[in-house]
Write an enzyme that holds these catalytic residues in place. Structure first.
Site, PDB file in Angstrom:
ATOM      1  N   GLU A 219      -8.043  -8.990  -8.186  1.00  8.97           N
ATOM      2  CA  GLU A 219      -7.101  -9.758  -8.369  1.00  8.97           C
ATOM      3  C   GLU A 219      -6.166 -10.263  -7.154  1.00  8.97           C
ATOM      4  O   GLU A 219      -5.158 -10.490  -7.098  1.00  8.97           O
ATOM      5  CB  GLU A 219      -6.298  -8.990  -9.606  1.00  8.97           C
ATOM      6  CG  GLU A 219      -6.966  -8.867 -10.893  1.00  8.97           C
ATOM      7  CD  GLU A 219      -5.946  -8.286 -11.882  1.00  8.97           C
ATOM      8  OE1 GLU A 219      -4.951  -9.254 -12.385  1.00  8.97           O
ATOM      9  OE2 GLU A 219      -5.932  -7.230 -12.239  1.00  8.97           O
ATOM     10  N   LYS A 302      -2.645   7.873  13.488  1.00 12.17           N
ATOM     11  CA  LYS A 302      -2.953   6.438  12.915  1.00 12.17           C
ATOM     12  C   LYS A 302      -3.777   6.096  11.976  1.00 12.17           C
ATOM     13  O   LYS A 302      -4.965   6.757  11.962  1.00 12.17           O
ATOM     14  CB  LYS A 302      -3.412   5.635  14.324  1.00 12.17           C
ATOM     15  CG  LYS A 302      -2.122   5.542  15.413  1.00 12.17           C
ATOM     16  CD  LYS A 302      -2.474   4.790  16.478  1.00 12.17           C
ATOM     17  CE  LYS A 302      -1.457   4.814  17.574  1.00 12.17           C
ATOM     18  NZ  LYS A 302      -1.725   4.196  18.983  1.00 12.17           N
ATOM     19  N   SER A 318       9.034   7.146  -1.019  1.00 13.06           N
ATOM     20  CA  SER A 318      10.035   6.235  -1.658  1.00 13.06           C
ATOM     21  C   SER A 318      11.372   6.957  -1.111  1.00 13.06           C
ATOM     22  O   SER A 318      12.363   6.062  -1.324  1.00 13.06           O
ATOM     23  CB  SER A 318       9.956   6.212  -3.082  1.00 13.06           C
ATOM     24  OG  SER A 318      10.054   7.419  -3.815  1.00 13.06           O
TER      25      SER A 318
END
Ligand SMILES: CC(C)(COP(=O)(O)OP(=O)(O)OC[C@H]1O[C@@H](n2cnc3c(N)ncnc32)[C@H](O)[C@@H]1OP(=O)(O)O)[C@@H](O)C(=O)NCCC(=O)NCCS
EC number: 2.3.1.117
Length: 342
Positions: A219, A302, A318
């Site tokens: 998708e 990294k 978050s």
């Protein structure tokens, strides 16, 4: 033994230049008897060549092919002899850089027929050999000839529908591989490799020289050069970084049983069983906080240093905004039901 062979029906512009070619039954590594027939009837001298064939030559080709037991190609040559459109017989002795439009089309067909894998063929220089065309409901049209064709159609009470203006046509007008679902066929280009069991939903896209190994739910975008492993799921609107523009030079791949969340993206190759949180775009230089099982910081590295590593979960914290990486303990299982009807 040569590399590939195909009898193609194509389109030429008013100057007699090839615009596109459809090969219904391309052959990989044709045996020498087939090539000898092409040599005798069409004067093939070796090398990589697309040879225009007349109706008479195609009938002779069909007879000679039948005599050497090449019945499928003989039947195709017989049908091509009746064609109202130009026919080309293309022989690739080697996988060298293509030098004509019929050669490029043969290579793109080989990938979409799953006879060759992405990165398995030499495709350098193909852009110069693929004319930018109007893909219409009446076939490929040279852009210089389009206004006249549009007018002509109107005068005859029809509308010439231009479905896209591009160098590549949609794959399904040429090849529909076994066991796939493609909700919006315009979003998969010729030269895509769509593995058996793949579903491409409306938001999904697969470029040429890219694709899926097997069962997958797509998708999101599979950019040119990107291969997605079996059992992986690309969520809605997600992105895999390509190497065609923007200076990226790491070849991106997705391992088996991965999940790239909705609107997420990757600029590093992922190993098997990795997950990327919805909305998180990991670029090669993204600084990542590596966490242990207790969510304690191990080190900051990294993202490129985690390339191809299996069992990782990437998320953006978050609360702090930092990109974090944890071991992914629950490899995704694709919803069996979604794939049951391929
Ligand atoms: C990243 C992701 C895989 C995490 O899912 P998960 O492994 O099921 O994790 P959970 O949501 O159960 O969260 C586990 C814990 O981590 C915490 N957590 C999850 N995401 C977090 C984040 N970004 N920042 C901080 N904490 C987070 C949860 O609050 C929970 O905390 P708890 O242990 O105190 O209860 C999921 O959020 C995700 O993005 N999935 C992609 C789905 C998707 O896009 N599918 C395609 C649809 S088209």
């Amino acid at each position: 033994m040569s590399f590939a062979f195909g009898i193609g029906i194509g389109t030429q512009n008013n100057q007699g230049e090839w615009l596109e070619v459809f090969y219904q039954q391309p052959v990989m590594t044709p045996d020498n008897t087939l090539l000898e027939v092409v040599q005798n009837i069409l004067g093939y001298q070796g090398g990589n060549q697309g040879i225009s064939a007349s109706s008479e030559q195609l009938s002779q080709l069909a007879t000679a092919l039948r005599q050497t037991g090449q019945n499928n190609q003989a039947a195709l040559a017989d049908k091509a002899a009746e064609s109202t459109r130009p026919v080309v017989v293309t022989v690739l002795e080697t996988d060298d850089t293509a030098s004509s439009t019929p050669e490029v089309y043969l290579k793109l067909h080989l990938i979409s027929h799953r006879m060759a894998k992405p990165h398995g063929l030499k495709l350098d220089g193909i852009f110069g050999l693929l004319p930018n065309l109007a893909w219409t409901n009446e076939g490929a049209v040279d852009l210089n000839e389009l206004p006249e064709r549009q007018l002509q159609a109107r005068l005859e009470g029809r509308t010439l529908e231009v479905k896209s203006v591009d160098k590549f046509p949609q794959m399904t007008d040429y090849v529909v591989p076994k066991g796939v679902r493609i909700a919006d066929t315009a979003r998969v280009r010729l030269g895509a490799y769509v593995g058996e069991g793949t579903t491409v939903m409306h938001e999904g896209f697969i470029n040429f020289n890219a694709g899926t190994e097997g069962t997958s739910m797509i998708e999101g975008r599979i950019s040119a050069g990107v291969m997605v492993g079996k059992g992986s799921d690309l969520g809605g609107g997600c992105s895999t970084m390509g190497t065609l523009s923007g200076g990226g030079n790491i070849i991106i791949a997705v391992g088996e049983n991965c999940l790239i969340g909705a609107n997420a993206g990757i600029g590093i190759p992922l190993g098997d069983r990795c997950k990327v949180e919805a909305g998180l775009y990991i670029t090669a230089g993204t600084k990542v906080a590596l966490l242990d099982d207790n969510n304690e910081l191990v080190e900051v590295i990294k993202a490129r240093d985690l390339a191809n590593q299996p069992d990782l979960l990437f998320r953006r914290n978050s609360q702090t905004g930092a990109v974090e990486c944890k071991t992914n303990k629950s490899a995704i299982e694709l919803n069996e039901e979604l794939h049951a009807n391929n």
